[in-house]
Motif scaffolding. Structure first.
Motif, PDB file in Angstrom:
ATOM      1  N   VAL A 126       3.434  13.412  -0.210  1.00 33.84           N
ATOM      2  CA  VAL A 126       1.982  13.233  -0.129  1.00 33.84           C
ATOM      3  C   VAL A 126       1.439  13.340  -1.549  1.00 33.84           C
ATOM      4  CG1 VAL A 126      -0.175  14.043   0.873  1.00 33.84           C
ATOM      5  CG2 VAL A 126       1.956  14.249   2.174  1.00 33.84           C
ATOM      6  N   THR A 137       2.738   8.790   1.270  1.00 31.55           N
ATOM      7  CA  THR A 137       1.333   8.542   1.564  1.00 31.55           C
ATOM      8  C   THR A 137       0.515   9.241   0.499  1.00 31.55           C
ATOM      9  OG1 THR A 137      -0.390   8.674   3.272  1.00 31.55           O
ATOM     10  CG2 THR A 137       1.093  10.564   3.048  1.00 31.55           C
ATOM     11  N   GLU A 138      -0.801   9.093   0.547  1.00 34.04           N
ATOM     12  CA  GLU A 138      -1.634   9.680  -0.502  1.00 34.04           C
ATOM     13  C   GLU A 138      -2.884  10.306   0.090  1.00 34.04           C
ATOM     14  OE1 GLU A 138      -4.060   5.604  -1.776  1.00 34.04           O
ATOM     15  OE2 GLU A 138      -2.506   6.432  -3.107  1.00 34.04           O
ATOM     16  N   ILE A 139      -3.340  11.361  -0.563  1.00 33.83           N
ATOM     17  CA  ILE A 139      -4.624  11.997  -0.255  1.00 33.83           C
ATOM     18  C   ILE A 139      -5.342  12.174  -1.592  1.00 33.83           C
ATOM     19  CG2 ILE A 139      -5.794  14.032   0.650  1.00 33.83           C
ATOM     20  CD1 ILE A 139      -3.526  14.482   2.545  1.00 33.83           C
ATOM     21  N   ARG A 140      -6.273  11.311  -1.868  1.00 36.34           N
ATOM     22  CA  ARG A 140      -7.011  11.354  -3.136  1.00 36.34           C
ATOM     23  C   ARG A 140      -8.354  12.052  -2.916  1.00 36.34           C
ATOM     24  NH1 ARG A 140      -2.666  10.234  -6.284  1.00 36.34           N
ATOM     25  NH2 ARG A 140      -1.731   8.214  -5.748  1.00 36.34           N
ATOM     26  N   ASP A 173     -13.049   9.326  -0.309  1.00 35.19           N
ATOM     27  CA  ASP A 173     -11.999   8.849   0.585  1.00 35.19           C
ATOM     28  C   ASP A 173     -11.082   9.965   1.053  1.00 35.19           C
ATOM     29  OD1 ASP A 173     -12.904   6.235   0.352  1.00 35.19           O
ATOM     30  OD2 ASP A 173     -11.626   5.810  -1.384  1.00 35.19           O
ATOM     31  N   TYR A 175     -10.894  10.251   4.861  1.00 33.83           N
ATOM     32  CA  TYR A 175     -10.253   9.035   5.376  1.00 33.83           C
ATOM     33  C   TYR A 175      -8.735   9.111   5.203  1.00 33.83           C
ATOM     34  CZ  TYR A 175      -8.711   4.181   5.620  1.00 33.83           C
ATOM     35  OH  TYR A 175      -8.035   3.021   5.911  1.00 33.83           O
ATOM     36  N   HIS A 176      -8.271   9.559   4.052  1.00 29.85           N
ATOM     37  CA  HIS A 176      -6.833   9.658   3.807  1.00 29.85           C
ATOM     38  C   HIS A 176      -6.185  10.689   4.729  1.00 29.85           C
ATOM     39  CE1 HIS A 176      -7.349   7.956  -0.549  1.00 29.85           C
ATOM     40  NE2 HIS A 176      -7.350   7.018   0.383  1.00 29.85           N
ATOM     41  N   GLN A 198      -5.860   9.133   8.107  1.00 29.21           N
ATOM     42  CA  GLN A 198      -4.753   8.180   8.117  1.00 29.21           C
ATOM     43  C   GLN A 198      -3.414   8.895   8.243  1.00 29.21           C
ATOM     44  OE1 GLN A 198      -6.314   5.186   8.825  1.00 29.21           O
ATOM     45  NE2 GLN A 198      -4.892   4.232   7.395  1.00 29.21           N
ATOM     46  N   LEU A 199      -3.263  10.002   7.552  1.00 26.67           N
ATOM     47  CA  LEU A 199      -2.020  10.776   7.634  1.00 26.67           C
ATOM     48  C   LEU A 199      -1.815  11.321   9.044  1.00 26.67           C
ATOM     49  CD1 LEU A 199       0.439  12.219   6.479  1.00 26.67           C
ATOM     50  CD2 LEU A 199      -1.089  14.033   5.669  1.00 26.67           C
TER      51      LEU A 199
END
Length: 292
Positions: A105, A131-134, A138, A141-142, A145-146
């Protein structure tokens, strides 16, 4: 069944995201579904063995990688990932060794590490889908999505190898009643076959339905023919529209004419002849006089 999730992170670069993510995952999958902090290790226990056991009980691992995850150093000035006693290294090594899915992540501006940048025991991590969590607008949203991806791919028991003693042998088909199909096969009766064959009662019901359908279709055809023939016969029995039974046409025969034959010798009429429904032929010199 909800997954058991192990969150691997470093407090220095991803502690704030780890806490937020753990709360969201617990709300979705339950409070006992997340292992996050080494503070849960009991006093006096070998943390290496404890972490290996905790990872072994998990269905997947989330490896949070902040900006300094790859190159952060310890008090001796050595990179932490190069230290065999590093908590993060022990956790990820245990998951890779036990073939537990590890999801990188990426946080903030972090990137996936290259294979050459990792110790040999962690090099398979470079090929795991991330995956990413910025941070920023967002962020939620991230996270959503995860969570959606975890529900889609891991909200079911994973196929882990089990010991022979833990496997429950299903009862033999010969011990079950052939006409009984219980809802729970493990209650002592054999489950119906899944090879495409249907129970005899199902086949009999299908044949009965087909027979009844054919009989109904034949009855409808016969009824339609009778109705058609009956309508034609009714039309023949009744006069055409516009005429009543008292308006039936009556044929009136004309008054038969009386024909007298004139004798040419005496010029006197001979015996009268009737032309009623008959055709008479006379000599050419016969004069016919119609009676008034």
């Amino acid at each position: 069944m909800m997954p058991r999730i192990f969150i691997s992170y470093r407090r220095d670069d991803s502690g704030y995201i780890a806490g937020m993510l753990a709360e969201r995952l617990e709300d979705m999958f339950g409070s006992d579904s997340v292992f996050i902090d080494v503070d849960a290790i009991p006093l006096g226990v070998d943390f290496r063995e404890y972490l290996n056991q905790a990872v072994a009980k998990s269905d997947l691992m989330l490896a949070l990688m902040g900006n300094d995850w790859l190159n952060v150093k310890n008090t001796q000035g050595l990179r932490r990932l190069d230290d065999p006693a590093d908590f993060v290294r022990i956790e990820i090594e245990a998951a890779l060794k036990q073939q537990i899915p590890v999801i990188p992540v990426l946080l903030e501006q972090a990137r996936m590490p290259l294979e050459a940048e990792l110790p040999s025991s962690l090099q398979p991590l470079a090929f795991r889908n991330a995956t990413e969590i910025r941070s920023g607008r967002d962020l939620n949203y991230h996270i959503e999505q995860l969570i959606r991806g975890l529900k889609t791919h891991y909200s079911r028991p994973l196929n882990k190898p089990s010991s022979p003693s833990s496997e429950i042998q299903a009862p033999s088909v010969a011990t079950a009643k052939p006409s009984v199909y219980p809802e729970h096969p493990t209650e002592g009766l054999a489950a119906p076959s899944t090879t495409g064959q249907e129970p005899p009662s199902v086949n009999l019901a299908k044949w009965l339905l087909r027979f009844v359908g054919a009989a109904v279709s034949l009855a409808l055809i016969i009824w339609g023919l009778n109705a058609l023939l009956g309508s034609n016969s009714d039309e023949a029995q009744y006069p055409p529209a516009g005429l009543s039974t008292y308006d039936s046409p009556v044929l009136i025969s004309p008054t038969p004419a009386t024909i007298e034959r004139i004798d040419p010798a005496t010029n006197q009429p001979s015996e009268p002849l009737s032309t009623d429904n008959q055709t008479k032929r006379y000599p050419a010199d016969t004069k016919v006089r119609s009676a008034d």
